[in-house]
Design a protein around this motif. Structure first.
Motif, PDB file in Angstrom:
ATOM      1  N   UNK A 105       0.811  -1.253  -0.043  1.00  0.00           N
ATOM      2  CA  UNK A 105       0.070   0.073   0.083  1.00  0.00           C
ATOM      3  C   UNK A 105       0.887   1.065   0.099  1.00  0.00           C
ATOM      4  N   UNK A 106       0.388   2.375  -0.337  1.00  0.00           N
ATOM      5  CA  UNK A 106       1.008   3.673  -0.497  1.00  0.00           C
ATOM      6  C   UNK A 106       1.588   3.980   0.895  1.00  0.00           C
ATOM      7  N   UNK A 107       0.982   3.586   2.124  1.00  0.00           N
ATOM      8  CA  UNK A 107       1.411   4.421   3.205  1.00  0.00           C
ATOM      9  C   UNK A 107       2.944   3.411   3.671  1.00  0.00           C
ATOM     10  N   UNK A 108       2.879   2.345   3.099  1.00  0.00           N
ATOM     11  CA  UNK A 108       4.119   1.327   3.530  1.00  0.00           C
ATOM     12  C   UNK A 108       5.377   1.710   2.672  1.00  0.00           C
ATOM     13  N   UNK A 109       4.877   2.207   1.513  1.00  0.00           N
ATOM     14  CA  UNK A 109       5.865   2.604   0.537  1.00  0.00           C
ATOM     15  C   UNK A 109       6.718   3.802   1.030  1.00  0.00           C
ATOM     16  N   UNK A 110       5.720   4.678   1.449  1.00  0.00           N
ATOM     17  CA  UNK A 110       6.193   6.239   1.890  1.00  0.00           C
ATOM     18  C   UNK A 110       7.138   5.873   3.193  1.00  0.00           C
ATOM     19  N   UNK A 111       6.484   5.093   4.096  1.00  0.00           N
ATOM     20  CA  UNK A 111       7.219   5.027   5.255  1.00  0.00           C
ATOM     21  C   UNK A 111       8.616   4.295   5.121  1.00  0.00           C
ATOM     22  N   UNK A 112       8.822   3.309   4.180  1.00  0.00           N
ATOM     23  CA  UNK A 112      10.241   2.633   3.680  1.00  0.00           C
ATOM     24  C   UNK A 112      11.013   3.724   2.954  1.00  0.00           C
ATOM     25  N   UNK A 113      10.621   4.399   2.049  1.00  0.00           N
ATOM     26  CA  UNK A 113      11.391   5.362   1.659  1.00  0.00           C
ATOM     27  C   UNK A 113      11.844   6.529   2.716  1.00  0.00           C
ATOM     28  N   UNK A 125      -5.000  -2.992  -6.581  1.00  0.00           N
ATOM     29  CA  UNK A 125      -4.465  -3.347  -5.352  1.00  0.00           C
ATOM     30  C   UNK A 125      -2.893  -2.933  -5.488  1.00  0.00           C
ATOM     31  N   UNK A 126      -2.531  -2.649  -4.418  1.00  0.00           N
ATOM     32  CA  UNK A 126      -0.953  -2.373  -4.438  1.00  0.00           C
ATOM     33  C   UNK A 126      -0.857  -0.531  -4.768  1.00  0.00           C
ATOM     34  N   UNK A 127       0.212  -0.193  -5.403  1.00  0.00           N
ATOM     35  CA  UNK A 127       0.703   1.149  -5.623  1.00  0.00           C
ATOM     36  C   UNK A 127       1.340   1.330  -7.026  1.00  0.00           C
ATOM     37  N   UNK A 128       1.007   2.398  -7.364  1.00  0.00           N
ATOM     38  CA  UNK A 128       1.792   2.709  -8.654  1.00  0.00           C
ATOM     39  C   UNK A 128       2.944   3.948  -8.315  1.00  0.00           C
ATOM     40  N   UNK A 129       3.933   3.881  -8.712  1.00  0.00           N
ATOM     41  CA  UNK A 129       5.021   4.963  -8.067  1.00  0.00           C
ATOM     42  C   UNK A 129       5.828   5.423  -9.240  1.00  0.00           C
ATOM     43  N   UNK A 130       6.210   6.460  -9.232  1.00  0.00           N
ATOM     44  CA  UNK A 130       7.087   7.333 -10.025  1.00  0.00           C
ATOM     45  C   UNK A 130       8.396   7.890  -9.038  1.00  0.00           C
ATOM     46  N   UNK A 131       9.606   7.486  -9.459  1.00  0.00           N
ATOM     47  CA  UNK A 131      10.511   7.966  -8.495  1.00  0.00           C
ATOM     48  C   UNK A 131      11.614   8.732  -9.602  1.00  0.00           C
ATOM     49  N   UNK A 132      11.786   9.849  -9.113  1.00  0.00           N
ATOM     50  CA  UNK A 132      13.106  10.856  -9.793  1.00  0.00           C
ATOM     51  C   UNK A 132      14.000  11.071  -8.914  1.00  0.00           C
ATOM     52  N   UNK A 133      15.364  10.868  -9.181  1.00  0.00           N
ATOM     53  CA  UNK A 133      16.460  10.855  -8.385  1.00  0.00           C
ATOM     54  C   UNK A 133      17.387  11.859  -9.270  1.00  0.00           C
TER      55      UNK A 133
END
Length: 240
Positions: free
Chosen positions: A182-190, A231-239
């Motif tokens: 879920x989105x919340x878990x991804x945010x907490x991990x990052x 279900x789950x999350x869609x993520x875009x990551x820019x670094x």
């Protein structure tokens, strides 16, 4: 007397050979009647307009509907292939409580969300984020860029990469992926990863979109995460 009988028998046999079976005669008669080729009571047989049109009119085709038949579509089988290998279930067991850090409360004003709104490609998203046209115009697309993220801001453990781009000249990395988390878990991990690496972390949200971003000197990252309806999350990551 015998000669007369033989002649009569020959005539009967000849007549029998020239006569079609009753069933064939019936079919021929019906066919002629349907097509209006016979006459009844001295007048032309009245044809059925609908039947005549069905038999003689040209078949009409609507070009706009020619693709509706799905003639070029590969259809899935009606049942699973008994010899096929089932897909791996999404696993998130590599993430433990020690890997998580609660993300800060979200700011409701989300300028980063507006930058992502309507972006059609990773290059467009990177251009809106960085503002460096020279860097973003020269990005190249390849899944291999996902393996070249910095160690401090890596892919989420169960990430399934959809698209990736980058430019070594300006140190840009952009990755789009899906996750079963879920989105919340991804945010907490990052948030845990970037905090340990010395990055700042700011959380913004607008509707279903959440943005986590921060800097460390000249380096920066931005993560866009939304819940996937399936279900789950869609993520875009820019670094960078």
């Amino acid at each position: 007397m015998t000669t007369n009988r033989a002649l009569l028998l020959s005539v009967l046999l000849l007549a029998a050979c020239s006569k079609q079976p009753a069933s064939q005669q019936d079919l021929d008669s019906l066919d002629k009647e349907l097509t209006g080729a016979t006459q009844a009571s001295g007048a032309d047989n009245q044809r059925d307009p609908a039947l005549t049109a069905a038999l003689h009119d040209q078949i009409m085709v609507d070009p706009a509907l020619t693709q509706s038949a799905n003639t070029n579509v590969v259809r899935p089988p009606s049942r699973p292939d008994p010899l096929s290998i089932p897909t791996d279930p999404v696993r998130d067991d590599r993430v433990t409580a020690a890997d998580l850090k609660a993300v800060p409360a979200a700011r409701k004003d989300c300028p980063e969300c507006r930058k992502a709104d309507g972006a059609l490609t990773l290059g467009e998203l990177a251009s809106r984020q960085s503002g460096d046209a020279t860097c973003t115009q020269r990005v190249s697309y390849s899944a291999g860029w996902a393996n070249r993220l910095p160690a401090d801001v890596p892919l989420y453990p169960d990430a399934r990469v959809r698209e990736a781009a980058g430019n070594d000249a300006c140190g840009l990395r952009v990755v789009s992926f899906t996750s079963g988390a879920p989105v919340g878990r991804i945010l907490d991990w990052y948030n845990a990863r970037v905090s340990r690496a010395g990055y700042s972390a700011e959380h913004q949200a607008s509707g279903a979109m959440h943005v986590l971003g921060g800097t460390r000197g000249d380096a920066a990252y931005v993560l866009y995460a939304t819940a996937n309806p399936a279900g789950g999350s869609d993520v875009d990551l820019l670094v960078r």
